[in-house]
Write a protein that holds these residues in place. Sequence first.
Motif, mmCIF file in Angstrom:
data_model
loop_
_atom_site.group_PDB
_atom_site.id
_atom_site.type_symbol
_atom_site.label_atom_id
_atom_site.label_comp_id
_atom_site.label_asym_id
_atom_site.label_seq_id
_atom_site.Cartn_x
_atom_site.Cartn_y
_atom_site.Cartn_z
ATOM 1 N N PHE A 154 0.858 -1.486 -0.048
ATOM 2 C CA PHE A 154 -0.025 -0.074 0.105
ATOM 3 C C PHE A 154 1.195 1.407 -0.286
ATOM 4 C CE2 PHE A 154 -2.912 3.271 1.391
ATOM 5 C CZ PHE A 154 -3.762 3.617 0.672
ATOM 6 N N LEU A 155 1.899 1.067 0.903
ATOM 7 C CA LEU A 155 2.650 2.314 0.802
ATOM 8 C C LEU A 155 3.615 2.683 -0.449
ATOM 9 C CD1 LEU A 155 4.674 1.579 4.173
ATOM 10 C CD2 LEU A 155 3.633 3.744 3.396
ATOM 11 N N LEU A 156 3.758 1.662 -1.175
ATOM 12 C CA LEU A 156 4.229 1.583 -3.175
ATOM 13 C C LEU A 156 3.163 2.511 -3.504
ATOM 14 C CD1 LEU A 156 6.773 1.185 -4.248
ATOM 15 C CD2 LEU A 156 5.337 -1.013 -4.925
ATOM 16 N N VAL A 157 2.049 1.873 -3.363
ATOM 17 C CA VAL A 157 0.644 2.384 -4.676
ATOM 18 C C VAL A 157 0.672 3.338 -3.979
ATOM 19 C CG1 VAL A 157 -0.959 1.578 -5.328
ATOM 20 C CG2 VAL A 157 0.354 -0.370 -4.648
ATOM 21 N N ALA A 158 0.376 3.825 -2.749
ATOM 22 C CA ALA A 158 -0.412 5.170 -3.089
ATOM 23 C C ALA A 158 0.557 6.011 -3.145
ATOM 24 C CB ALA A 158 -0.292 5.082 -1.042
ATOM 25 N N ALA A 159 2.658 5.867 -2.401
ATOM 26 C CA ALA A 159 2.600 6.660 -3.527
ATOM 27 C C ALA A 159 2.874 7.099 -4.906
ATOM 28 C CB ALA A 159 4.369 6.203 -2.916
ATOM 29 N N ALA A 160 2.745 5.785 -5.437
ATOM 30 C CA ALA A 160 2.749 6.408 -7.072
ATOM 31 C C ALA A 160 1.038 6.637 -7.042
ATOM 32 C CB ALA A 160 3.140 4.460 -8.116
ATOM 33 N N GLY A 161 0.773 6.676 -6.655
ATOM 34 C CA GLY A 161 -0.921 7.106 -6.760
ATOM 35 C C GLY A 161 -1.685 7.624 -7.355
ATOM 36 N N ASN A 162 -3.041 8.704 -7.694
ATOM 37 C CA ASN A 162 -2.941 9.656 -8.122
ATOM 38 C C ASN A 162 -3.879 10.259 -6.594
ATOM 39 O OD1 ASN A 162 -3.822 11.438 -10.013
ATOM 40 N ND2 ASN A 162 -5.758 10.536 -10.967
ATOM 41 N N GLY A 167 -12.484 7.645 -0.234
ATOM 42 C CA GLY A 167 -13.572 7.284 0.154
ATOM 43 C C GLY A 167 -13.470 8.507 1.036
ATOM 44 N N GLY A 168 -13.092 9.567 1.426
ATOM 45 C CA GLY A 168 -12.823 10.935 1.934
ATOM 46 C C GLY A 168 -12.171 10.506 3.291
ATOM 47 N N VAL A 169 -10.834 9.479 3.071
ATOM 48 C CA VAL A 169 -9.996 8.857 4.166
ATOM 49 C C VAL A 169 -8.903 9.681 3.242
ATOM 50 C CG1 VAL A 169 -9.039 7.826 6.142
ATOM 51 C CG2 VAL A 169 -11.668 7.655 5.218
ATOM 52 N N SER A 170 -7.828 10.481 4.624
ATOM 53 C CA SER A 170 -6.461 10.267 3.628
ATOM 54 C C SER A 170 -5.078 8.788 4.008
ATOM 55 C CB SER A 170 -5.523 10.940 4.454
ATOM 56 O OG SER A 170 -4.066 10.646 4.642
ATOM 57 N N VAL A 171 -4.780 8.826 2.434
ATOM 58 C CA VAL A 171 -4.651 7.962 1.889
ATOM 59 C C VAL A 171 -2.817 7.311 3.411
ATOM 60 C CG1 VAL A 171 -5.573 7.273 -0.129
ATOM 61 C CG2 VAL A 171 -2.914 8.819 0.443
ATOM 62 N N ALA A 172 -2.715 8.353 3.738
ATOM 63 C CA ALA A 172 -1.749 7.817 4.713
ATOM 64 C C ALA A 172 -1.913 7.738 5.761
ATOM 65 C CB ALA A 172 -1.074 9.352 4.842
ATOM 66 N N LEU A 173 -3.683 7.919 5.987
ATOM 67 C CA LEU A 173 -4.391 7.535 7.489
ATOM 68 C C LEU A 173 -4.548 6.059 7.114
ATOM 69 C CD1 LEU A 173 -6.218 10.424 8.222
ATOM 70 C CD2 LEU A 173 -4.489 9.819 9.692
ATOM 71 N N ILE A 174 -5.105 5.835 5.641
ATOM 72 C CA ILE A 174 -5.229 4.132 5.509
ATOM 73 C C ILE A 174 -3.659 3.386 5.787
ATOM 74 C CG2 ILE A 174 -6.014 3.142 4.189
ATOM 75 C CD1 ILE A 174 -7.667 4.694 2.216
ATOM 76 N N ILE A 261 5.877 9.212 9.228
ATOM 77 C CA ILE A 261 6.155 9.524 7.760
ATOM 78 C C ILE A 261 4.751 10.268 7.213
ATOM 79 C CG2 ILE A 261 6.793 9.239 5.348
ATOM 80 C CD1 ILE A 261 9.272 7.952 6.527
ATOM 81 N N ALA A 262 4.159 8.522 7.676
ATOM 82 C CA ALA A 262 2.049 9.131 6.907
ATOM 83 C C ALA A 262 1.421 9.536 7.631
ATOM 84 C CB ALA A 262 2.122 6.839 7.289
ATOM 85 N N ALA A 263 1.521 9.907 8.690
ATOM 86 C CA ALA A 263 1.470 10.777 10.248
ATOM 87 C C ALA A 263 1.705 12.399 9.340
ATOM 88 C CB ALA A 263 1.272 10.639 11.153
ATOM 89 N N LEU A 264 3.014 12.662 9.364
ATOM 90 C CA LEU A 264 3.486 13.870 8.416
ATOM 91 C C LEU A 264 2.859 13.877 7.518
ATOM 92 C CD1 LEU A 264 7.605 13.830 9.511
ATOM 93 C CD2 LEU A 264 5.542 15.076 10.445
ATOM 94 N N PHE A 274 5.825 11.504 -1.248
ATOM 95 C CA PHE A 274 6.799 11.547 0.558
ATOM 96 C C PHE A 274 6.376 9.327 0.955
ATOM 97 C CE2 PHE A 274 6.670 15.768 0.020
ATOM 98 C CZ PHE A 274 7.949 15.581 -0.026
ATOM 99 N N LEU A 275 4.898 9.125 0.787
ATOM 100 C CA LEU A 275 5.350 7.522 1.357
ATOM 101 C C LEU A 275 5.980 6.675 1.127
ATOM 102 C CD1 LEU A 275 1.433 7.195 1.309
ATOM 103 C CD2 LEU A 275 2.752 8.072 2.990
ATOM 104 N N LEU A 276 6.348 7.120 -0.014
ATOM 105 C CA LEU A 276 7.400 5.934 -0.824
ATOM 106 C C LEU A 276 8.901 5.673 0.693
ATOM 107 C CD1 LEU A 276 8.485 4.377 -3.360
ATOM 108 C CD2 LEU A 276 9.808 6.491 -4.042
ATOM 109 N N ALA A 277 9.275 7.206 0.783
ATOM 110 C CA ALA A 277 10.025 7.322 2.022
ATOM 111 C C ALA A 277 9.807 6.117 3.275
ATOM 112 C CB ALA A 277 10.492 8.564 2.819
ATOM 113 N N GLY A 278 8.554 6.271 2.947
ATOM 114 C CA GLY A 278 7.890 5.173 4.867
ATOM 115 C C GLY A 278 7.190 4.235 3.929
ATOM 116 N N PHE A 279 8.027 3.537 2.474
ATOM 117 C CA PHE A 279 7.643 2.097 1.805
ATOM 118 C C PHE A 279 9.557 1.784 1.750
ATOM 119 C CE2 PHE A 279 9.425 0.104 -1.771
ATOM 120 C CZ PHE A 279 8.451 -1.118 -1.707
ATOM 121 N N VAL A 280 10.042 2.806 1.522
ATOM 122 C CA VAL A 280 11.690 1.941 1.927
ATOM 123 C C VAL A 280 11.863 1.488 3.242
ATOM 124 C CG1 VAL A 280 14.319 2.373 1.705
ATOM 125 C CG2 VAL A 280 12.260 3.677 -0.104
#
Lengths: 306, 250
Positions: A154-162, A167-174, A261-264, A274-280
């Motif tokens: 998810f961290l990878l896909v969310a970093a690459a995603g659009n 559904g109204g929820v931040s992908v970082a929170l997901i 990182i996701a919280a930031l 920036f979630l890519l850093a979380g993925f790594v």
Amino acid sequence: MHPAVSVILFTVTSGAGFGAIALIGAGYPLRDHPLAVLLTAMAAGGLAVAGLVASTFHLGHPERAWRAFSQWRSSWLSREGVLAVAALVGFGLHTLARLFTDWPVAGIGWAVSALSLATIFSTAMIYAQLRTVPHWHSALTPAAYLGFGLASGFLLVAAAGNVSALGGVSVALIAMALVVPAWAVKIAWWQRAASATLAARDMTAESATGLGAIGRVRLLERPHSGANYLTREMVHRIGRKHAGKLRVAAIAIGAMLPTLIAALVAWLQLETVFLLAGFVAMMAGLFVERWLFFAEASHSVSLYYD
Amino acid sequence: MDVVTSLPAPGQKRLGLVIDLDICVGCHACAVNCKEWNTGGHGAPLADIDAYGARPEGTWLNRIHTFEVTPKDAPAQIVHFPKSCLHCQDAPCVTVCPTGASYKRAEDGIVLVEEDRCIGCGLCAWACPYGAREMDPVARVMKKCTLCIDRIYNEHLPQIDRVPACVRTCPAHARHFGDLGDPDSEVSRKVAARGGYDLMPQAGTRPVNKYLPPRPKTRPDRPAPQLPQAEAGEATGFLGWLDRALERLG
């Protein structure tokens, strides 16, 4: 158990790769540009393939690896191979179809998603099926593998995603809502492992030799003065001394850092890239976690050698 | 040949070994003869690495461990403990194999490796609770006891040699070979008479091979076990007369 680099790479990277493929297959919104779709698909597929290739380095005869597709009726390792290839072929078709045709791809996407999750499950079952290694022989093993695969994917896909929200929820929170429970399962796994010893299964020198009826049993002399395949592969002891510190490192790097990182990203409403850093960070933590998965596990054959 | 590594339907015949821990003297002759026969027999040779160097090691199908057993109220005793494949009825090494290389024969229960199919993944060795399988460092395939399948059915050998090499060579007769599926076989009778047992039954493998426990030691601190006495009946005839005559002499 011997923590072979090839097997650590295999389980961690293919887990992340198939986790990402499962999410893309389920319709995670990627960037509209065809090149972005292609690159994201190649990153996810590349991780899965890299993991599978790494696993063949572990083989004595990699040129015969194709034979491993034959025994899916009885063998989890064979099932893993069959499912992985099916998921990757399906994912390739899915990607090509969405890039070059107007065909509806949702159906094949969901099938790819299911196959990917089944692949991660089968990978975990290669270990979870072994009664000889009580640490691994638990339903928590596939639970942890699936949790880690989905969270890192998810961290990878969310970093690459659009999108910045689903559904109204931040992908970082997901992302946080996937990373934290995955590690909670792992902590439960570690807690179970503390009591899931060979002795707790009544696997002792006494039962291994059947001499317990006479008295206390202790190895006096090994069969050979040197090492052998069994002692190197399964009576492995290195690194258990530092297991506690390494667990802390795994949680700090693999759980706390991606969560921070996701919280930031959520708080400051940063770009999801920036979630890519979380993925790594999570991948680095998972390599430590997976090293411990092998290094800390005791095999019943050690009862004949310790 | 059906190459699916599911276990076959249980057959009547279950060939295996019975190892008498009371008799084994720990001479390692069984392991040496096993290596000698099998390095030139079924499949690739059993490799040795650095055989004459500082760290020799190699592939063996049979290894002899030595344990010390200490009863609660008596001094320790030594038990030599040969260990090879137990040819389990529920062999986990067979069902985990992804290629069909590892299989159990329906006709006699012997667990074998088809070396040309083996990819050397090592999962069967992980699945075996007993350490009965070793990866050959040169051939890179899994090696295990074949129960000397190239001896026991070999019509070119004299009848006396048609047993596994370890059994044939054991100078103490601590090893016995036969059909443990036949309750009237010599090995089954030995198991019944001596309380033969399975190793690590918790592993759920149902081994065919059985171990006979060491007989109880004589204990200097306790009265020696009484041998059964011959019935002292009343003697008759000349001996009876002699007995009575000697009694009268006091």
